[in-house]
Motif scaffolding. Sequence first.
Motif, mmCIF file in Angstrom:
data_model
loop_
_atom_site.group_PDB
_atom_site.id
_atom_site.type_symbol
_atom_site.label_atom_id
_atom_site.label_comp_id
_atom_site.label_asym_id
_atom_site.label_seq_id
_atom_site.Cartn_x
_atom_site.Cartn_y
_atom_site.Cartn_z
ATOM 1 N N ARG A 195 17.165 -27.771 25.917
ATOM 2 C CA ARG A 195 17.539 -26.359 25.890
ATOM 3 C C ARG A 195 16.412 -25.489 26.436
ATOM 4 O O ARG A 195 15.944 -24.570 25.765
ATOM 5 C CB ARG A 195 17.903 -25.930 24.465
ATOM 6 N N ASN A 196 15.950 -25.784 27.622
ATOM 7 C CA ASN A 196 14.979 -24.932 28.300
ATOM 8 C C ASN A 196 15.667 -24.284 29.503
ATOM 9 O O ASN A 196 16.882 -24.221 29.549
ATOM 10 C CB ASN A 196 13.742 -25.729 28.699
ATOM 11 N N GLY A 197 14.890 -23.783 30.449
ATOM 12 C CA GLY A 197 15.496 -23.116 31.600
ATOM 13 C C GLY A 197 15.736 -21.644 31.329
ATOM 14 O O GLY A 197 15.314 -21.093 30.303
ATOM 15 N N ILE A 266 4.077 -28.295 28.342
ATOM 16 C CA ILE A 266 5.199 -29.170 28.013
ATOM 17 C C ILE A 266 5.318 -29.333 26.504
ATOM 18 O O ILE A 266 6.410 -29.204 25.923
ATOM 19 C CB ILE A 266 5.043 -30.534 28.705
ATOM 20 N N GLN A 267 4.221 -29.612 25.842
ATOM 21 C CA GLN A 267 4.242 -29.791 24.390
ATOM 22 C C GLN A 267 4.693 -28.527 23.663
ATOM 23 O O GLN A 267 5.439 -28.590 22.689
ATOM 24 C CB GLN A 267 2.852 -30.202 23.903
ATOM 25 N N GLN A 268 4.248 -27.377 24.132
ATOM 26 C CA GLN A 268 4.562 -26.114 23.465
ATOM 27 C C GLN A 268 5.991 -25.653 23.719
ATOM 28 O O GLN A 268 6.637 -25.063 22.842
ATOM 29 C CB GLN A 268 3.588 -25.038 23.923
ATOM 30 N N ARG A 269 6.506 -25.928 24.905
ATOM 31 C CA ARG A 269 7.778 -25.337 25.329
ATOM 32 C C ARG A 269 8.987 -26.256 25.165
ATOM 33 O O ARG A 269 10.117 -25.763 25.054
ATOM 34 C CB ARG A 269 7.685 -24.956 26.809
ATOM 35 N N LEU A 270 8.782 -27.544 25.192
ATOM 36 C CA LEU A 270 9.903 -28.474 25.287
ATOM 37 C C LEU A 270 10.843 -28.329 24.089
ATOM 38 O O LEU A 270 10.439 -28.480 22.938
ATOM 39 C CB LEU A 270 9.394 -29.912 25.384
#
Length: 277
Positions: A195-197, A266-270
């Motif tokens: 659920r990114n983007g 990546i770790q913070q946002r994924l």
Amino acid sequence: MDNPSQPIFNSATLTANIIAALAQVREQKPLVVNITNYVVMNNTANALLAIGASPIMTHSRQEMAEMMQISGSLVINIGTLDNEWIQRMQFAVEQANANNKPIVLDPVGCGASVLRTHTARTLAAKANNLIIRGNASEIIALAGETSQTKGVDALDSSDTALVAAQTLVAQYQANVVISGEVDYVVTASQTIRLRNGHHMMPYVTGMGCSLTALTGAFAAIGETSGLAATAIYAIVGEIAAEQSAGPATLQLNIIDGLYQISAEQIQQRLNMAVVAS
């Protein structure tokens, strides 16, 4: 066909694998052969360069056998089809199979015409070690179900394509990436939701095509699930949108974001979940 089934991992392990795959692409700089459409050649080549890969946009049968010997993967995008291109694509798939190279298929507009649907299914059936990356309507149509499409645009949601994706995994021994507001990565062993983007991304042509090309870069270093490319691209799109006034600057900021994306981001946002295994 090869069986690309993946081992079952939890979210923490998957995140670590994504970060490790990014480091490998940047270190190895894999050569990715692209047979792609006229609209997106520049975009996809720049995306591959920014992530650390080496793109070549080759279409001639005269050099395809040589190229597939030295490349890491083959990306085929059927966006601008004609009979000559179809023959080139089929020959390229044969050469990739002969050299045991992964193949990423983007069935652009599958379901919009008989030509596109038949071509996509023919290429998928020929390919070994296959990854399919498409929007929900394309995935549904490729699986032989009734989809809602307007040209190359999806009118179906990603959730509605999950059964079709599972059908394709079984039929072609493939891994499948469904792109949309929510992304799914479907393999023989797991279904992973991302659920990114950002909602601005569909306003730039070739966003999905760039993801397909990036999937080829990660496949070239052995990450054939499609997860690393999908996760990283979505995070980059999310960050880029925060810095963009509109679609034009979004496109530029995505290229910069691919170049700059870090393990920490990546770790913070994924935003990832394993929804089936």
